[in-house]
Design an enzyme around this catalytic site. Sequence first.
Site, PDB file in Angstrom:
ATOM      1  CG  ASP A   1      46.186  33.617  36.848  1.00 38.04           C
ATOM      2  OD1 ASP A   1      45.663  32.601  37.330  1.00 38.04           O
ATOM      3  OD2 ASP A   1      45.579  34.688  36.696  1.00 38.04           O
TER       4      ASP A   1
ATOM      5  CG  ASP B   1      40.594  35.407  33.788  1.00 39.92           C
ATOM      6  OD1 ASP B   1      39.613  34.769  34.196  1.00 39.92           O
ATOM      7  OD2 ASP B   1      41.213  36.223  34.478  1.00 39.92           O
TER       8      ASP B   1
ATOM      9  CG  ASP C   1      43.934  38.811  36.166  1.00 42.83           C
ATOM     10  OD1 ASP C   1      44.077  37.722  36.772  1.00 42.83           O
ATOM     11  OD2 ASP C   1      42.867  39.449  36.175  1.00 42.83           O
TER      12      ASP C   1
END
Length: 768
Positions: free
Chosen positions: A447, A139, A443
């Site tokens: 996800d 990410d 996070d």
Amino acid sequence: MVVIGVGINSYHGKTMMAMREGHDEETPLQAKLDALAESIAKLGIAAALLMLLTLSIKYWISVALETIETPTIADAFAVMVKIVIQAITIVVVAVPEGLPMAVTLALAYATTQMIKDNNLVRVLAACETMGNATVICSDKTGTLTQNKMTVVQGVLAEKSLEGCQGPSEFKQKLPETSVQTLLEAIACNSSAFEGKDENGKQTFIGSKTEVALLSFLKKMGDDYNQIRNNCNQVRVYPFASKVKSMTTIVATPGTTSDFRVYSKGASEIVLGACTHYLDGDGKIQPIDDKARDNFDRTISRFASEALRTIALAYREVSQDDIDKMDEEEPPLNDLVMIGVVGIEDPLRDGVEESVRLCRKAGVYVKMITGDNIETAKAIAKKAGIYSKGGVVISGPDFRKLSPEEQVKIVPRMQVLARSSPMDKQIVVRTLQQLGEVVAMTGDGTNDGPALKLADVGFSMGIAGTEVAKEASAIILMDDNFNSIVKAMLWGRAVNQSVRKFLQFQLTVNITAVALAFISAVSNDKNESILTSVQLLWVNLIMDTLAALALATEPPNDELLDQYPTDRKAPLITKKMWKHIIVQAIFQIVVNLLLLYTGDRLLLIDNSTPEGHRVLQTCIFNAFVFLQVFNEINCRRINDEVNVLQNITHNSIFIMVQAAVVLGQIMLVLFGGEAFSTVPLSAYQWFVSILIGSLSMPVGLVVRLLPDFGSDSDQLRSPLVSREGMQWESAITEVQRKNRVFSALRRSRKSLSQSQSRASAYAPCSSTR
């Protein structure tokens, strides 16, 4: 409250069901160890059976030929029991039962040390798997960047923030009506608030993007709380990854309309929903091609400077309009563009170096983010993720590709922008189909399935949700990409530790089994020169203590100088076999020479029982010290010449070696009948230790010898180098089609607007 779905029908339930796709499998190391343990067990049992048959046949042939006295039934039974015990001892010595303990010790030690590097390991095997990772899907926000967002650029109501001393000066440039609209768009369409953080410091709490906007509002000299209190929220559409925006409807009594819709989000999505914009005088103007191109250029310019672009928009509606709106889907249509702000989220310190180390280690880093494609590309370039020849693609474009085209593109894809949680799952699954070991960071609750599906899932300890943490194998306590590299380093150290132990243990096993077999077969009494108790002592110290010593070796940066180990690569490399075979042959030869000619070297009379006991003790002593010094050799398994490098950094190794030597001294001095040992003279101690120390010069010679073959099959080449350029035609075609469709849509909208204007002023004229 109205409950519309529970269990698997709820949004949370669907997420949890999707997480079940990531089923637990054997790690590459576990699979190899299981296969190796099975092979060693078969060889050990075969050696024991061969020894049992050989000694039994030899004994009964001796009886038949009357070379020994005809034994009584009790004597024959006692001899057979001794032979069976020796055979069982061979099995115990041959099978490295310390191998599972070595793996567990290496993993346990690594996980305790990884906490110091801000890696909280939830699944023990994940540490080892991370050592074989070939791809890291990271990410952006908070992982690669600092997650400290600040508005640094902006074009609002055709006024630029550039050149102003700050937000307060910028406010003076705006018309009063535009200021009020802007303040309400920021304060009312937000869920962030001001409060105290965990340290008791007054700060804004909430989404980092909203915090940046509220901070911008505060710097303009306004109180967000007062503005928000004056806004009566009628309906809120929270931020959704599907539409990349948040929308709030507020009541505005006393204005030209009763209600206003405020929207903020991904600039290109919000801009696509706008039909008008606020000009520099605070008036509403229709968006023509020129205005749209200006906004596009502004967005591209901000994105090229690695800024996250957020568009702010609104429109006035009536109660009838609200009644017609969908309660689930936000009303993203006919909006008035207020402007675009550029939010900076600087890279974390050390990210560029960490990405460089990953490339050096043969690990391919991909950035998957919800940001604008230009912003994502600019940040990826700064971080060293994006390079010439790499693919940068948006989530919508990626989802339009067929599975076959996705397989072609994913190897070269370096940045996936405007991604959805489903995109992450597709990328992970595709990479795994290509045989990659994938690490994924995330996070959010969305996800969770991707984190569970990945070989190693990293969740954020600070910004991560509980669902994400539950789905992950490792929690990044500082949300930092640099910690992922440290996890990879420790994972490789675990794999190295297991191989070090294997190299050492197999050398001991081969030597002990061969020596016991040869000496027993060549002995008139059918007894091994190393008794069963002595072999069990060797097995104890060389299994348990050696596992502890070699499993706690700290990692060094040299581990990042090579590519990851291939899933199908054999656990024992050709270099390791070279050391195992040469050391085993050397130790067998030395011990046999000591057995048959050692009486002259040790100045003893082997024909007497006392002399034979001394010889037996010296052979046992020399055998143990050969292993003690060979264990130092096994600290390095890649032909490094200096095996003593950083030895003082591993206090556990030194303490274990000292404990083994002390135990051996005590055993020789006080073992007596139980261990078949007698005290030795100083000269005999000197000879035993000198013979044992020969393992180190022999190890040096082995390192200088050419390898039996290449270990190139051990390493997995980087993902990019294995793929051709087939992705280019697919990605180019998709992007070309999207550009054509966008141009057609703009042309149709422009034509429609032209027709409307023409109808108003010249009803009878042609509107071609």
